[in-house]
Design a protein around this motif. Sequence first.
Motif, short mmCIF file in Angstrom:
data_model
loop_
_atom_site.label_atom_id
_atom_site.label_comp_id
_atom_site.label_asym_id
_atom_site.label_seq_id
_atom_site.Cartn_x
_atom_site.Cartn_y
_atom_site.Cartn_z
N TYR A 4 19.56 43.50 -11.11
CA TYR A 4 19.42 42.53 -10.03
C TYR A 4 18.88 41.21 -10.56
N ILE A 5 17.97 41.27 -11.52
CA ILE A 5 17.42 40.05 -12.12
C ILE A 5 18.53 39.29 -12.85
N ARG A 6 19.37 40.04 -13.60
CA ARG A 6 20.46 39.40 -14.32
C ARG A 6 21.46 38.76 -13.36
N LYS A 7 21.76 39.45 -12.27
CA LYS A 7 22.71 38.90 -11.31
C LYS A 7 22.15 37.66 -10.62
N LEU A 8 20.86 37.67 -10.30
CA LEU A 8 20.24 36.49 -9.70
C LEU A 8 20.23 35.32 -10.67
N ALA A 9 19.96 35.62 -11.94
CA ALA A 9 19.99 34.56 -12.95
C ALA A 9 21.40 34.00 -13.10
N ALA A 10 22.39 34.88 -13.08
CA ALA A 10 23.79 34.42 -13.17
C ALA A 10 24.16 33.57 -11.95
N LEU A 11 23.67 33.98 -10.77
CA LEU A 11 23.93 33.20 -9.56
C LEU A 11 23.34 31.79 -9.69
N PHE A 12 22.10 31.72 -10.17
CA PHE A 12 21.43 30.42 -10.33
C PHE A 12 22.17 29.54 -11.34
N LEU A 13 22.56 30.12 -12.47
CA LEU A 13 23.25 29.35 -13.50
C LEU A 13 24.62 28.88 -13.02
N THR A 14 25.31 29.73 -12.26
CA THR A 14 26.62 29.34 -11.74
C THR A 14 26.51 28.16 -10.79
N VAL A 15 25.54 28.23 -9.88
CA VAL A 15 25.35 27.13 -8.94
C VAL A 15 24.96 25.85 -9.69
N LEU A 16 24.13 26.00 -10.71
CA LEU A 16 23.72 24.84 -11.50
C LEU A 16 24.93 24.21 -12.21
N LEU A 17 25.78 25.06 -12.78
CA LEU A 17 26.98 24.57 -13.46
C LEU A 17 27.92 23.88 -12.47
N VAL A 18 28.08 24.47 -11.29
CA VAL A 18 28.93 23.86 -10.27
C VAL A 18 28.38 22.50 -9.85
N SER A 19 27.06 22.40 -9.74
CA SER A 19 26.46 21.11 -9.36
C SER A 19 26.73 20.05 -10.42
N VAL A 20 26.66 20.43 -11.70
CA VAL A 20 26.94 19.46 -12.77
C VAL A 20 28.38 19.00 -12.72
N LEU A 302 27.24 45.76 -3.00
CA LEU A 302 27.86 46.77 -2.16
C LEU A 302 28.60 47.84 -2.96
N TYR A 303 29.00 47.51 -4.20
CA TYR A 303 29.66 48.52 -5.02
C TYR A 303 28.80 49.78 -5.13
N LYS A 304 27.54 49.59 -5.39
CA LYS A 304 26.63 50.72 -5.60
C LYS A 304 26.44 51.53 -4.32
N ILE A 305 26.47 50.83 -3.17
CA ILE A 305 26.29 51.53 -1.90
C ILE A 305 27.50 52.41 -1.59
N ILE A 306 28.70 51.88 -1.86
CA ILE A 306 29.91 52.63 -1.57
C ILE A 306 30.06 53.84 -2.49
N ASP A 307 29.78 53.64 -3.77
CA ASP A 307 29.91 54.73 -4.74
C ASP A 307 28.65 54.80 -5.60
N PRO A 308 27.72 55.71 -5.28
CA PRO A 308 26.46 55.80 -6.04
C PRO A 308 26.66 56.15 -7.52
N ARG A 309 27.85 56.63 -7.89
CA ARG A 309 28.08 56.99 -9.29
C ARG A 309 28.19 55.77 -10.19
N ILE A 310 28.46 54.61 -9.57
CA ILE A 310 28.68 53.39 -10.37
C ILE A 310 27.37 52.91 -10.95
N ARG A 311 27.40 52.55 -12.20
CA ARG A 311 26.26 51.94 -12.87
C ARG A 311 26.68 50.52 -13.24
N LEU A 312 26.22 49.57 -12.48
CA LEU A 312 26.65 48.19 -12.67
C LEU A 312 25.85 47.53 -13.78
N LYS A 313 26.28 47.75 -15.01
CA LYS A 313 25.63 47.15 -16.17
C LYS A 313 26.64 46.26 -16.87
N ARG A 314 26.35 44.97 -16.84
CA ARG A 314 27.29 44.01 -17.43
C ARG A 314 26.52 43.12 -18.38
#
Length: 314
Positions: A4-20, A302-314
């Motif tokens: 979740y921390i990585r995804k939030l960081a990616a969200l912040f960086l994406t918005v920052l890049l879009v702003s630039v 929501l991926y994790k909620i639909i299928d608990p077997r998924i391990r979202l590690k990217r």
Amino acid sequence: MRFYIRKLAALFLTVLLVSVITFLVFQVLPGDPAQIVLGVDADAHQLAELRKTMGLERPAAERYLSWIKDTSTGELGTSLRYQRPVADILQERLPVTISLAILSLGLTLIIGLPLGIYIARRDGKISALFLSVLTQLGVAVPSFWLAFLLILIFSVTFRLFPTYGYVPWHESPLGALKSLFLPALALAIPGIAVVIRYLRNTLLDQSRMDYVRTARSKGLRERSIMYRHMLRNSLIPVLTIVGLLIADTLGGSIVVENVFALPGLGNLLITSIGTRDLPLLQTLVLYIAFIVVCINFIVDMLYKIIDPRIRLKR
């Protein structure tokens, strides 16, 4: 938690890049915003004063940092065309676009999911083949053409819905629904076709899996196998498509809102481009990009909620 921390960081960086990118693109567009505001007859002194007021004389890096700082604190500036705070304009226009997007997404899911299941269960039948052909047309036809077609059929011929305009929800819920239904349907039809095709193909792939054959050998009913097992496993790719469709809906609303004369963000974006209203234009683009990035973030969750077997590690 690390995910979740990585995804939030990616969200912040994406918005920052879009702003630039947003800021840089609007700096190289032809035309002088001060000239557009004052007109071609303005003298050099007036233009210089307005450029100074707008901060156009400052270095680009300084203007960008100032814009980001003001935007992060809610100070969105003043529209050059409307001479009103950008925040007030967005507050007026946003409910129209949000209502249109929610209604369009609702129609997509309410119509697309049952028809996708129906076609998968009747694969090879004439009715399923007919619906599959219709989905091909739905994917190919653009939303703005569908908008004109719907106006011709339901507004001009049968007079069931208004041709254009918007009725606020607080004035008349039924009137608001009638004014938004046709544009929402024009946006939803391509999405309905995409959902049907993806869900059908995914369900047919799932029907060939070993767990389905095992469930049938145990004597489970086809309805139970479909809704308790196959459908849940088929929702993950469909969820990805729905996330993309929300972004497409925001993009498609730019044209459809102009066709139906709806006072939403799409109509506002076209107007601000034509008048080089930089404070309003930059905020609109950044705002829409932020919504799209947040939607993709929610879809990942929501991926994790639909299928608990998924391990979202990217």
